[in-house]
Design an enzyme around this catalytic site. Sequence first.
Site, PDB file in Angstrom:
ATOM      1  N   ASN A  52     -28.204 -67.347   8.357  1.00 36.83           N
ATOM      2  CA  ASN A  52     -27.293 -67.452   9.721  1.00 36.83           C
ATOM      3  C   ASN A  52     -26.158 -66.609   9.513  1.00 36.83           C
ATOM      4  OD1 ASN A  52     -26.080 -68.300  11.970  1.00 36.83           O
ATOM      5  ND2 ASN A  52     -26.911 -70.064  12.047  1.00 36.83           N
ATOM      6  N   CYS A  78     -28.763 -68.407  15.004  1.00 37.09           N
ATOM      7  CA  CYS A  78     -29.954 -69.222  14.693  1.00 37.09           C
ATOM      8  C   CYS A  78     -31.008 -68.953  15.905  1.00 37.09           C
ATOM      9  CB  CYS A  78     -29.556 -70.804  14.883  1.00 37.09           C
ATOM     10  SG  CYS A  78     -28.640 -71.359  16.136  1.00 37.09           S
ATOM     11  N   HIS A  95     -27.983 -76.129  18.067  1.00 39.91           N
ATOM     12  CA  HIS A  95     -28.740 -75.354  16.995  1.00 39.91           C
ATOM     13  C   HIS A  95     -29.988 -75.061  17.631  1.00 39.91           C
ATOM     14  CE1 HIS A  95     -29.770 -73.970  13.028  1.00 39.91           C
ATOM     15  NE2 HIS A  95     -30.610 -74.955  12.907  1.00 39.91           N
ATOM     16  N   ASP A 150     -36.270 -72.950   9.759  1.00 41.51           N
ATOM     17  CA  ASP A 150     -34.602 -73.282  10.276  1.00 41.51           C
ATOM     18  C   ASP A 150     -33.829 -72.588   9.531  1.00 41.51           C
ATOM     19  OD1 ASP A 150     -32.199 -74.597  11.117  1.00 41.51           O
ATOM     20  OD2 ASP A 150     -33.025 -76.657  10.629  1.00 41.51           O
TER      21      ASP A 150
END
Length: 1226
Positions: free
Chosen positions: A206, A211, A453, A470
């Site tokens: 990131n 994200c 997020h 993620d």
Amino acid sequence: MSDDQPETTVLGNILIEPVELNKTFEEVLPPLPEEETELEGSFTWQIDDWFSLKEGKYSSPRFKIGEFEWDVLLFPNGNRNKGIAIYLEPHSLITDQENQADNNNWNCCAQFAIVLSRPDEDNDINIINRSHHRFNATETDWGFANYIDQNHLKYPTKTRNSPLLKDGRLNVTVYVRILRDPTGVLWHNFLNYDSKKVTGYVGFKNQGATCYLNSLLQSYFFTKYFRKLVYEIPTDNESPNNSVPLALQKAFYQLQVSDDPLDTLELTRSFGWDSGDAFTQHDVQELNRILMDRLENKMKNTPVEGELNEMFVGKMKSFIKCINVDYESSRVEDFWDLQMNVKNMKNLAESFESYTELELMNGENQYAAQDYGLQDAEKGVIFEYLPPVLHLQLKRFEYDFNYDQLMKINDRYEFPESIDLSNFLDKDSKQNGPVTYNLHGVLVHAGDISTGHYYTMIKPGTDDKWFRFDDERVWRVTKSQVFEENFGLNRLPEEQIRTMTRERYQAYLLDRHTSAYMLVYIRSDMEDKLLQPVTKADVPQHVIDQVEAELAEREKREKEIREAHLYVTLVIYNLKNFINYHGLDPIPNELLKFSYQDLTNNKEQPLSLKIERTTKIKTLCEQIKDVLNIPTNQNVRYWKMGTRQNNTIRLCDLLKMDDGDMTLETALENEGDESYSSIDMYVEEPYLDLQFLNSLKTNNIVNFDDITDNLIDKIRANIDSYISKLDENPSFVNNIKQRSQRLVFIKRFEVQKQLLSGFGYVAVEEADTIAKLAYIVLQLSNCEAKDIERLSLFEEINIGNINPLSLQSQFYNSEIGLGDIITFEIRNSQDIRQYSAESPFYGNLLEYYNFLEHRVNLRFSKISNSDDDYTVSEEGDIPEIPNNNKLVSSTASTKFDIWIHSNIKYFELAEVVSKKTGIEPEYLKIFAIYSNGRFPLNSRSTLNDYLMKDYNCNSIPPFQYEELSIPLKEFEHLRPIKFYWLKDSYIHYQSHEFEVAGNCSVAEFLDKIQQKIGFNDEEKSKILLWTNYDFEFQGVLSRDTLFKKISKQFLIFGRILPDELELFKKFDNYENVGTVSKQLRDIEESVSNISDRPSVSPTPDSLRYMNNPENDGHLVVVSQYFKDMDNKHGISFLFNLIPNEKFADTRDRLHKKFGLGQKEFSRIKLGILFTTAQGKSFKSLQNYSEEELQDIVLFDVMSNLDTIFMDHPDRLRSHNSQDRPMVIKN
């Protein structure tokens, strides 16, 4: 537990059967919801004599449960606290002969309870503590650091009549429930987690707030056919810095082969993004559409043209179908994605039903069918074709009119694993039979409207395995985590929320604010094609080569870092570097890069040697002499260079290289430099000293006009021969240690060449006068002694500090020491202005140093396709010419850069640009381009006026230029006008900028803009122009109004309004009220008794009370605000009221002219401010029924310039100044 613990003593024994607590296993250890049990077991450890426990740590015998042996660790005196500490520890049963790596990678997810009980009374007197943990090789035990106070073990308490100990005996019973771990990450702390090793996949790093980008890229990566299409875009001759397809190809290939998480810096750089974009969380749907648009354009005229459309684009038909006659109006549109309503919907099926729901058009809302008149009809949407990959954007974010802001809808909304959409297809669609889609991607947003997020759940194939991507981490997830945990959560009643613990409330908020935002479905009949594996053979070879080369380079750098402590990098300078250097300091200084950046030819660059620290000094010196072609028998000195407090680089210490058997490491230690990984070194060759070179020249041993590379090579090669021809050997031949250590660098400024260069170096004595050096310089410059009057010498101390030197002064008095720089110039006896063709021209050394101090690099490009009336249009493409150090006249450049003084005046800058472009300087218009606008340079300005305060090289904006048809000074007297053209509504406009003379009339202005805006003569005669200020109507502009009479603060609007214009022309005082230089009157006192009145716009008295003998209508002002009447917005405009027209018809006309849809317009609250005998009165029309409104005729109620107010949110509200619109620039 701490690793620093005493040795463990095994104590007691395990009972054959665990003690009975009169409780079931589930009562002692309640199962965790949604976790699946693999097996259970329990055992009891009996301690016979607690009071005999003197050591710090004990363990129970081991007991086998499953594939592990379990024991209990006991700290009877506490583990760094006063309470008793108890831990549970499993031991893997993998044998020593098996793979040691596997032995270290074991894990066990277990729920457990540890029970202390009083022997023989276990079911009555006991205490239970429960926990769960993921045991592994690094966390081998888990439990309770303060299980119970020691006194509570030995003595009765308020809740227990007897102590837990019975005659020193104690039972410790352990209940263990081993759980299945289908994802491999149950209770994982992700320390040292290797995504590639565990899952076979890697993630993206990131950059700050990317994200959402990472999630979208992973979704596209696993749409494997899309990946193949991207690989087929030709990118052979492109750079990833400005080619989105190439950067995407490299990112995809690295995802295929990399073992580590990737960064997206190269990809976002190809977008044209900066760090600000990386820290701005943009909308996923917006990014998706922009990226697809860029790729689609790149695929044109390639073998994969149109493939994206076939993969992602569907077709929908919007239609209106009459019920009673055979008539249908329809249009078919493409869609890349569908936005599905979430609010008030239970699931995806309901959203599709809502999307295709029919709207009945009847009654007052009948449809005007061509040739059939008003008809009852059905209005709706139906799908003609559904694409192989269906992107569904769930409308989790919607605008709330009550709060005037976007809100996130967190309510529960279900989506299925598979869905059949055949019921939503047109019956005439070619897609026959079931149209079933299987879910393959869920993009999740966790957070609220302002923060949050993104991550994504992806099913890469057809084997029903889901993974969570993620950012950097990837792990397996269960279907419950994919579906149930991303449906969102309905708001619970306040009464229930108030009963929650803090921990439960935080979990509730997390569950409620975590929900799916985008779904990716793949049509079942296309899964095999779209998800077929992508191999290395599918990747373009140049992409593989680039990635592998970058990987090799990265491994090389990492190796260098690992081995850096074994080496020292010597950066070696010599006289050749100095005489070819043209900036400040004796060598290139990164802090002063602006002073030499464009004046380099690489000859000033040093030699770099990577030397092992164990290398002996003798070997090192031989190696340096060898690479520099220095005679091995000649003595040289090695100087260390360093940075002074004023950030200049100078010689600082003489390196002691006498002991040839000493290692470099030892020498550095002696100098205190052992920690340095790199050292700048200057090699002084005494036979290249200016005094010695002058003696060779004056003795006619070597004849030369200037000190050059060739001369240096010649002297190195023949130095022994030259020395032999001198009457006596120079001192450095016999004993170099006696040579002066006051080594001074000499530079020369040549005004004719406009160039500062290194001249040489000289070792001086502190008692020597500057004059001695001056005569040497004159002789080497082929001048005579009498020319000393034209010689000037200065010390270059640092940037902006150049001090003159007196010839009579000694070096000591002038504080000239080791490494200092003296610069000289010999003034020309002729008029130096003969060289002024080089513009700008610096007539002496001080002027040139000032230029070096303040020089900036300007990058110019020509404005293309300018539609300004005073701009000369291009008559063909002009080729770009390469950059040149000198400013030469040319008519063939559209892009170029120049180095220029930051304080240069505009007319001087224009002359420089003129020589590059061939445009006369007085006709040049130059702009500085910043992120917040394009700023024209004023003819009376200096360049510095348009640079940021305390600017640096990175903050210099790009510049653009254009050619004017009139001189710039004449152009600057024109008035800039921002004109808003309204085509068919008051909510959408085109903004245009014009420059007009002050004596230009409105009629001339309309002629000027006619071609640009595109209206014909008939339409021009129907245009009404008016002004607003602070969202309030100011007045109408007549055709003969001069712009010098219009306030510069007013906004000017124009629209074809034949009715309003015709009505306005009939008023008696038209000639007087047409201008905006009107008398303003204060009407606040007359409306002070109206509680809900708005702040009324001041208007011309003459317009308000004008005659209208034909009684054709009234002109009223329409003004907009939201909630508070001081919170005005939008455009205020004139609207005509028609005699005898009912309010409903008036409202319909206003609706059509305003331009909003029916649903949005119905939400607007209308009110009127009208004139009465007592003054002004305000009435809201919201409290009237439709029947009552039918009886109202606004013409009878309102006078000219009374006001209709519209209360609704500002749909034209500007972005916050901190918002950054998203754009992919390349």
